[in-house]
Design an enzyme around this catalytic site. Sequence first.
Site, PDB file in Angstrom:
ATOM      1  N   GLY A  14     -12.609   0.843  15.207  1.00  0.00           N
ATOM      2  CA  GLY A  14     -11.777   0.360  14.107  1.00  0.00           C
ATOM      3  C   GLY A  14     -10.573   1.259  13.923  1.00  0.00           C
ATOM      4  N   GLY A  19     -10.361   4.644  10.132  1.00  0.00           N
ATOM      5  CA  GLY A  19     -10.488   5.073  11.522  1.00  0.00           C
ATOM      6  C   GLY A  19      -9.347   5.986  11.939  1.00  0.00           C
ATOM      7  N   PHE A 119      -2.764   0.596 -13.113  1.00  0.00           N
ATOM      8  CA  PHE A 119      -3.638  -0.352 -12.423  1.00  0.00           C
ATOM      9  C   PHE A 119      -4.845  -0.617 -13.313  1.00  0.00           C
ATOM     10  CE2 PHE A 119      -4.180  -1.581  -7.765  1.00  0.00           C
ATOM     11  CZ  PHE A 119      -2.866  -1.879  -7.563  1.00  0.00           C
ATOM     12  N   GLN A 240     -16.445  -8.371  -4.119  1.00  0.00           N
ATOM     13  CA  GLN A 240     -15.388  -8.456  -5.123  1.00  0.00           C
ATOM     14  C   GLN A 240     -14.517  -9.696  -4.948  1.00  0.00           C
ATOM     15  OE1 GLN A 240     -11.914  -5.445  -5.460  1.00  0.00           O
ATOM     16  NE2 GLN A 240     -13.162  -5.163  -7.292  1.00  0.00           N
ATOM     17  N   HIS A 242     -11.043 -10.940  -6.111  1.00  0.00           N
ATOM     18  CA  HIS A 242      -9.808 -10.434  -6.714  1.00  0.00           C
ATOM     19  C   HIS A 242      -9.279 -11.488  -7.677  1.00  0.00           C
ATOM     20  CE1 HIS A 242      -5.785  -8.843  -7.242  1.00  0.00           C
ATOM     21  NE2 HIS A 242      -6.147  -7.751  -6.598  1.00  0.00           N
ATOM     22  N   LEU A 252      -3.111 -12.529  -1.282  1.00  0.00           N
ATOM     23  CA  LEU A 252      -3.286 -11.581  -2.366  1.00  0.00           C
ATOM     24  C   LEU A 252      -1.987 -11.370  -3.146  1.00  0.00           C
ATOM     25  CD1 LEU A 252      -4.989  -9.310  -3.735  1.00  0.00           C
ATOM     26  CD2 LEU A 252      -4.111  -7.780  -1.978  1.00  0.00           C
ATOM     27  N   THR A 254      -0.878  -8.544  -5.679  1.00  0.00           N
ATOM     28  CA  THR A 254      -1.402  -7.240  -6.094  1.00  0.00           C
ATOM     29  C   THR A 254      -1.635  -7.116  -7.593  1.00  0.00           C
ATOM     30  OG1 THR A 254      -0.918  -4.871  -6.194  1.00  0.00           O
ATOM     31  CG2 THR A 254       0.968  -6.325  -6.152  1.00  0.00           C
ATOM     32  N   GLU A 255      -2.671  -6.328  -7.928  1.00  0.00           N
ATOM     33  CA  GLU A 255      -2.921  -5.941  -9.308  1.00  0.00           C
ATOM     34  C   GLU A 255      -1.711  -5.196  -9.877  1.00  0.00           C
ATOM     35  OE1 GLU A 255      -6.990  -4.817  -9.883  1.00  0.00           O
ATOM     36  OE2 GLU A 255      -6.360  -3.015 -10.943  1.00  0.00           O
ATOM     37  N   ARG A 286     -11.547  -5.570 -12.288  1.00  0.00           N
ATOM     38  CA  ARG A 286     -11.386  -6.839 -11.569  1.00  0.00           C
ATOM     39  C   ARG A 286     -12.512  -7.826 -11.851  1.00  0.00           C
ATOM     40  NH1 ARG A 286      -9.044  -4.684  -5.747  1.00  0.00           N
ATOM     41  NH2 ARG A 286      -6.962  -4.270  -6.544  1.00  0.00           N
ATOM     42  N   HIS A 353     -12.435 -10.913  -1.768  1.00  0.00           N
ATOM     43  CA  HIS A 353     -11.483  -9.850  -1.452  1.00  0.00           C
ATOM     44  C   HIS A 353     -12.092  -8.630  -0.786  1.00  0.00           C
ATOM     45  CE1 HIS A 353      -7.866  -7.461  -1.865  1.00  0.00           C
ATOM     46  NE2 HIS A 353      -8.439  -6.594  -2.673  1.00  0.00           N
ATOM     47  N   GLU A 387     -14.425   0.344   4.270  1.00  0.00           N
ATOM     48  CA  GLU A 387     -15.045  -0.840   3.679  1.00  0.00           C
ATOM     49  C   GLU A 387     -16.371  -1.198   4.343  1.00  0.00           C
ATOM     50  OE1 GLU A 387     -12.309  -4.072   3.119  1.00  0.00           O
ATOM     51  OE2 GLU A 387     -13.855  -5.420   2.345  1.00  0.00           O
ATOM     52  N   ARG A 398     -15.381  -2.379  -7.429  1.00  0.00           N
ATOM     53  CA  ARG A 398     -14.387  -1.390  -7.038  1.00  0.00           C
ATOM     54  C   ARG A 398     -13.164  -1.480  -7.936  1.00  0.00           C
ATOM     55  NH1 ARG A 398      -9.863  -1.512  -4.126  1.00  0.00           N
ATOM     56  NH2 ARG A 398     -10.125  -3.508  -3.085  1.00  0.00           N
ATOM     57  N   LEU A 404      -7.926   2.256  -0.718  1.00  0.00           N
ATOM     58  CA  LEU A 404      -7.103   3.111   0.147  1.00  0.00           C
ATOM     59  C   LEU A 404      -7.563   4.558   0.006  1.00  0.00           C
ATOM     60  CD1 LEU A 404      -3.477   1.640  -0.238  1.00  0.00           C
ATOM     61  CD2 LEU A 404      -4.939   1.555   1.782  1.00  0.00           C
TER      62      LEU A 404
END
Lengths: 587, 233
Positions: A14, A19, A119, A240, A242, A252, A254-255, A286, A353, A387, A398, A404
Amino acid sequence: MTLARRRFDTLIIGAGGGGLRAALQLAQADARVAVVSKVFPTRSHTVAAQGGVNAALANVLPDNWHWHMFDTVKGSDYLGDQDAIEYMCRAAPRVVYELEHFGVPFSRLESGRIYQRAFGGQSRDFGGEQAVRTCAAADRTGHAILHSLYQQNIRARTHFFDEYFAIDLVKDDEGYFLGALAVDIASGEPLLIEAKTTILATGGAGQLFRTNTNALINTGDGMAMALRAGIPLQDMEFFQFHPTGIAGKGMLITEGARGEGGYLVNADGERFMERYAPNARDLASRDVVSRAIATEVREGRGVGPNRDHVLLKLDHLGADIVRKRLPGIRDMALTFLHIDPAETPIPVYPTAHYTMGGIPTDRHGQVVVPVAQGAEEPVPGLYAVGECACVSVHGANRLGGNSLLDILVFGRAAANHVIAQLGEQRYHRQMPERAAEPALARLARWERPGQGESVGALRDELARVMEDHCGVFRNEDVLREGLDKVRTLRERLQRAGIDDHSRVFNTARMEALELENLMDIAVATVTSALARTESRGAHSRIDYPERDDQRWLRHSLYNGADGSMDYKPVRMKPLTVETFPPKPRTY
Amino acid sequence: MKFSIYRYDPDQDDKPYMRDYVLDDARIEPGMMLLDALLLLKAQDETLSFRRSCGEGVCGSDGMNINGRNGLACVTPLKNLAQPVKLRPLPGLPVIRDLVVDLAQFYSQYRAARPWLINDEPCPEVERLQTPAERERLDGLYECILCACCSTACPSFWWNPDKFLGPAALLQSWRFLADSRDRATEERLDGLEGPFRLFRCHTIMNCVDVCPKGLNPTRAIGHIKELMVKRSL
């Protein structure tokens, strides 16, 4: 024909952020490291992360890691392991500064420091006012991080096997992991990669669900490889949704759109989050926001001709903020909806998500399994990060901006642990003669002439079943029926066939192998969801609406061999600070 | 809807050919992108090979030549396309199979641009400072997704893919030259000297025309040329 072989100190499967962060640490320590990825590294799904990465830098408002830790524990609905969460939140500022030194083009404040935005689920002073903790490169933070990490890896001369698909892990009779069998997608040739340690960093399994925010490559390959190698999967019932995927399409939003001041409205134009989360409103966790949207729609206050979504309003922010802070989602709305969010609200609905569950690891990234009835122990030679792993820092839900962070902190931590191990292990263990045979058999199975059902049709059916039977709200009957259906689909896949038997860039075979992986994960997810008779975080059981700490403050472990469930305690004791005991969770 | 798609499998075919496909109009929904259509065609014929991943124009996998013009299938609306929709692999690179090209040369030129921040000064305990204005200079540069649409639309790159860096790699060169944190201006410019690496750009501007992210490699190349001129004075 003899099987081609290569040897490395460490094999990483990965090439997303987890990775690549691990690879960089290893390459800089002069370890011989190979990265196998089924796509060219910058195509990995980290590239699609938008809003940012959490770290208590306090560039905008006062902040500290302990507040971040509290928010993460609370966000996890107390299912997160508090030692790992403390470790992650303490390490966060350092890994973000490192990224900046690697060249990540973070947006900047007037002070010249890294830009941070608000956030969901963030607070100051243990549940007080909104914090501003998410470090961002506009709304393309994942892209900026992934590209910088790849660039640093080229500089460090990491060895990449681009477009190699990992088939299965290889281990010996004593249970030591010795590497993996991969196939060169371009030539179709198998390659056995021997390694003293293997790190799985294969990402999540969003393709389980019909409407999802994920890339088509997110098929949970590493999780399924672990299952086949006898490793249980942890907390798979927690998936989750989203709150703001583009309705019906899934891309997506974003939040960070809400972090910059956007908010949700229903058909009456009501800012409904005020009813569900009086303090945090649109920046609640979320799971809370997703349930609120789903409830609004169920109760008939949805927007549109089918009343099947709500609206995300950004038009009050002004064109300047939208262009400057949210250029990527503006492009996306223009491309896919032909609307400019600076003028027109975006139709959104909760969308699959993120896989909170995964391969159980400790905070060094070592894969751990229970031994007999005793405590868990590390599996020799195998690590997992990001993940695909379950450390668990996300528990039952989460927080935005923590994924990230997870990949960076634990990619780095796993590499550091591996580096220490490599010092003690100078030689490769002997690879038994027939160790790769099960993996080769898995590959050969799809060479049989195709007569059965098509792989694509089964994939579509699986995604529909998961959406209908394992969505935002769940109950016993729906889950039980879902389990029957996914088990049947998994059996049907065994009789399926493909028409493409070329050796060269055979995507049909790859998709068949990916679907096998998805099937195993689907069964794991639904089985775990059926077993957990409480509501916690992202797992909402209509028939068991309350959290039940008495019975269920524990991690699930799904065993692939017999489909049984096992459980283990949550690690409530942090490394240095006091435990955050479970409390009712309100925002 | 009608499609004509380049097919070539070196394992089975002597030479490439165009194959016609028909997609039932009933399956086409409003707002559908070319990638959605390709996935439906692949359900009809699973031997059709192409790369794809994110489906939203950020990963750069599905660059291809669409009715004579390079673009990403996932952000190309079906309704604007003339029929039959002619799909070919990105031009100028060896074909591995069908719409899948060998990008080795493209990536090797990317690496030759040394696309990483060079700054050997000791790292501060915290972040290096950069003003919003300095950071703004990177907008329109760092967003590149390495889809190769630009370089494979560039005649100079077709002729000299081994010597000319091409628009994608040169955009990266400028992305680091323009970064207030980078300290390697001289060596970066040294690396671009000579008649080919940079100066094969003849401002044909196909790169600007096709970039699915709306970036402008020609302008970036112009900035590098200015720097070159300045330092030679």
